[in-house]
Structure formats: C-alpha cells, structure tokens
Write a protein that holds these residues in place. Structure first.
Motif, PDB file in Angstrom:
ATOM      1  N   PHE B  71      99.106  -0.772 -59.875  1.00 35.91           N
ATOM      2  CA  PHE B  71      98.843  -1.648 -61.041  1.00 35.91           C
ATOM      3  C   PHE B  71      97.861  -2.861 -60.437  1.00 35.91           C
ATOM      4  O   PHE B  71      97.044  -3.301 -61.283  1.00 35.91           O
ATOM      5  N   THR B  72      98.164  -3.139 -59.271  1.00 41.12           N
ATOM      6  CA  THR B  72      97.422  -4.427 -58.674  1.00 41.12           C
ATOM      7  C   THR B  72      96.237  -3.784 -57.781  1.00 41.12           C
ATOM      8  O   THR B  72      95.480  -2.924 -58.211  1.00 41.12           O
ATOM      9  N   ASP B  73      96.525  -4.040 -56.461  1.00 39.24           N
ATOM     10  CA  ASP B  73      95.604  -3.320 -55.531  1.00 39.24           C
ATOM     11  C   ASP B  73      96.133  -3.245 -54.228  1.00 39.24           C
ATOM     12  O   ASP B  73      97.468  -3.444 -53.909  1.00 39.24           O
ATOM     13  N   SER B 103      94.854   0.317 -57.544  1.00 40.39           N
ATOM     14  CA  SER B 103      94.483  -0.366 -58.872  1.00 40.39           C
ATOM     15  C   SER B 103      93.701   0.187 -60.195  1.00 40.39           C
ATOM     16  O   SER B 103      92.713   0.272 -60.264  1.00 40.39           O
ATOM     17  N   LEU B 104      94.547   1.477 -60.494  1.00 40.61           N
ATOM     18  CA  LEU B 104      94.004   2.251 -61.505  1.00 40.61           C
ATOM     19  C   LEU B 104      93.423   1.465 -62.585  1.00 40.61           C
ATOM     20  O   LEU B 104      92.473   1.705 -63.277  1.00 40.61           O
ATOM     21  N   PRO B 105      94.219   0.522 -63.179  1.00 45.92           N
ATOM     22  CA  PRO B 105      93.559  -0.224 -64.564  1.00 45.92           C
ATOM     23  C   PRO B 105      92.137  -0.669 -64.314  1.00 45.92           C
ATOM     24  O   PRO B 105      91.182  -0.452 -65.076  1.00 45.92           O
ATOM     25  N   VAL B 106      91.992  -1.371 -63.267  1.00 45.18           N
ATOM     26  CA  VAL B 106      90.542  -1.981 -62.965  1.00 45.18           C
ATOM     27  C   VAL B 106      89.474  -1.049 -62.518  1.00 45.18           C
ATOM     28  O   VAL B 106      88.401  -0.870 -62.874  1.00 45.18           O
ATOM     29  N   GLU B 107      89.859   0.028 -61.851  1.00 51.11           N
ATOM     30  CA  GLU B 107      88.988   1.119 -61.341  1.00 51.11           C
ATOM     31  C   GLU B 107      88.596   2.237 -62.332  1.00 51.11           C
ATOM     32  O   GLU B 107      87.763   2.796 -62.545  1.00 51.11           O
ATOM     33  N   TYR B 108      89.657   2.320 -63.298  1.00 48.22           N
ATOM     34  CA  TYR B 108      89.464   2.948 -64.428  1.00 48.22           C
ATOM     35  C   TYR B 108      88.120   2.335 -65.349  1.00 48.22           C
ATOM     36  O   TYR B 108      87.175   3.249 -65.761  1.00 48.22           O
ATOM     37  N   ALA B 109      88.282   0.992 -65.541  1.00 48.47           N
ATOM     38  CA  ALA B 109      87.149   0.393 -66.206  1.00 48.47           C
ATOM     39  C   ALA B 109      86.051   0.420 -65.651  1.00 48.47           C
ATOM     40  O   ALA B 109      85.108   0.643 -66.109  1.00 48.47           O
ATOM     41  N   ARG B 112      84.389   3.867 -65.966  1.00 45.33           N
ATOM     42  CA  ARG B 112      83.832   3.939 -67.161  1.00 45.33           C
ATOM     43  C   ARG B 112      82.505   3.643 -67.227  1.00 45.33           C
ATOM     44  O   ARG B 112      81.205   4.087 -67.875  1.00 45.33           O
ATOM     45  N   VAL B 122      91.408   9.445 -62.999  1.00 41.04           N
ATOM     46  CA  VAL B 122      92.553   8.881 -62.870  1.00 41.04           C
ATOM     47  C   VAL B 122      93.597  10.062 -62.489  1.00 41.04           C
ATOM     48  O   VAL B 122      94.577   9.745 -61.602  1.00 41.04           O
TER      49      VAL B 122
END
Lengths: 158, 144
Positions: B71-73, B103-109, B112, B122
């Motif tokens: 979740f973080t990095d 850092s899945l949330p950040v790298e997902y964004a 995209r 992911v």
C-alpha cells in the motif's frame, strides 16, 4: 501493549531517523551518478550495444532505450523516455505492454538494490535475480496468446 | 567543468527532494508499525498469516513489511522490515516480493494514466510476486 509508551516513542523517533539516514547515505551519491548518466547520455550509447537483447525478449529494437533507462535509472526517467518516444514515433501496442511487464517487475535497479542492501538483503540476489525474473516474465508474456491481437502479428512479420 | 558541477548540484537537489518524500512515508509508517508491533494485534496477525508465510519460508511477522509495501512503497517496506530481526535469507525474500509488488494504488493510477490495462497489471504483479517469492525463498535456503 507489551511496552510502555516512552519506549514506543523512543523507538519511533530513533528508528525512523536512522532508517532515513541509512537510505540517504546511498541515495545522494546514487542520485548524482544517475544525473550524470542522464546528462551525458550514457544510456543512449549503451542501448545501441544492447539492441540484440530485444530479440530475445520479443520486443522491437527501439524498445531497448526506455527499458534500459527504467531498469538502471528508475521508473520516472523510464516513463519520461517512453512518453517522449511515443510522441515522436509510436511503439506498437504489444511493445508498450511488454515494456510495462518488464518495468513493473524490475525498475530502478541501482537505487532499490542499494537501499535494500542497507536493510540487510543479499545484493546479488535482488539485482541479478530481479533482472532474470523480469526477462523471463517478458519472454513468456511476449509469447502468450493474450497479448496478441491480429494487428500485432502483422507488426512482427515486418 | 561547469556541466559537471551543475550535474552534481542537480543530483543533490533530487536526492534531498527524495529524502523529503521519504520522510513523509517513513515517519508515519514507522510509527504505525511500532505501535502495531507492541499491541495485541501483532500476535493475531502473526497467527493468521503464519501458514501463508510458511509458504515462502518466512516467519509470520513478515506479513507486516509485505502489506506495508503493497500500500505504501519500497521505503515503507524497508522501514518496516528493519524493525524485526529477519535473517539475510528472509529479508532477501521479503525484498524480492516487495520489489515486484509495491505501491499498488499509486502505480495503478499511473498505469491507467499512460493507457495500460491497469487492473490486469495489478493481477500480474501479485501473481509475479508469488512466483518470485516461492523461487527466491527456495534458492535462499540453498545459497544464503
């Protein structure tokens, strides 16, 4: 709680600062080195010599530059290079996806390896190992049917 | 010569900027994890994830840096990993899993934004991290 709050607070302050300082000791020289790579176009020169690697990975030759930049210097420089390349001369979609497969498995190899090294990991395993895994994943993905629409097949034949 | 000095300057500025972002991640993550570590939640987490972690030849605590990393990095994961006394082999496994999948949330964004099938990537990273973790933990037992 199995420890008193003063112990906890002490551990938070000393621990987090020593982590940051440890990371900094490797980060500053590395950032300077990476900046040198950037300014003196080291990656462009190296990319020419490494073009044959793309054939093994199943990519088209120009893809080596963003790949190399991201692997060695980090993902920000890598995406920068990729976007700039796309503007001038768009890469086929298959290459784009495959580069991303490689990117996500392995980027900023100098920086992350050095930092995890300070935390006590085996440097050789996490650098060479990651490169190998990224290469294997990319090779497998390149040959998977899911990434191959009809348009990519034409591109390969050229 | 001027260019060399300029380059050194630019590099240092970038390093300092990275440090600032680093502090923003490390400090809260570190605080949170230290509190978790001394609270009863830790024992519960350990028991819950021990079977899953045994899969990677890791102790139950290893789940903390792995989840933090997701979740973080990487810096969050490092800050967490240095709090428990992991062996070299264990920390190498944690590093490899964390490096493939972080850092899945950040790298997902991010993915995209540049027009990639972000959801599929992911999945790919989680799957890749499992493969890497299995392989490296077995190798680690032999070489480290």
């Amino acid at each position: 709680m199995t420890a008193s709050w003063s112990v906890i607070l002490n551990e938070i302050v000393t621990g987090s600062f020593s982590t940051v300082i440890n990371v900094l000791k490797v980060l500053i020289p590395l950032m300077i080195l990476i900046e040198f790579f950037h300014v003196f176009h080291v990656m462009e020169k190296l990319a020419k010599k490494l073009t044959p690697v793309t054939k093994v990975l199943g990519l088209s030759p120009p893809a080596i530059l963003p790949l190399l930049v991201a692997t060695v210097m980090g993902v920000t420089y890598g995406t920068g290079t990729l976007i700039e390349m796309n503007r001038r001369n768009p890469l086929p979609k298959k290459d784009f996806i495959l580069i991303a497969v490689f990117f996500f498995t392995c980027h900023g190899i100098i920086e992350t390896t050095a930092i995890w090294g300070t935390a006590g990991a085996n440097i050789l395993v996490i650098s060479v190992g990651r490169l190998l895994f990224a290469a294997i994943f990319t090779m497998v993905a390149a040959r998977l049917p899911i990434f191959k629409g009809p348009e990519y097949v034409e591109e390969q034949a050229e | 010569m001027n260019l060399v000095i300029q380059t050194i300057k630019d590099g240092t500025i970038k390093a300092v900027k990275t440090t600032l972002t680093l502090m923003k991640v490390v400090l809260p993550v570190y605080a949170f994890v230290v509190i978790i570590k001394y609270s009863p939640v830790m024992a519960f987490l350990e028991r819950l994830f021990e079977p899953a972690m045994r899969f990677f030849l890791l102790p139950g605590e290893a789940v903390v840096p792995l989840i933090t990393g997701l979740f973080t990095d990487e810096y969050g994961a490092i800050a967490t990993a240095s709090q428990f006394g992991f062996t070299t082999a264990e920390i190498t496994t944690i590093a490899m899993i964390g490096l493939v999948c972080h850092s899945l949330p950040v790298e997902y964004a991010l993915s995209r934004q540049i027009g990639l099938p972000a959801g599929r990537f992911v999945l790919f990273r989680v799957f890749g991290a499992v493969i890497v973790g299995l392989a490296i933990s077995r190798l680690g037992g032999v070489f480290l």
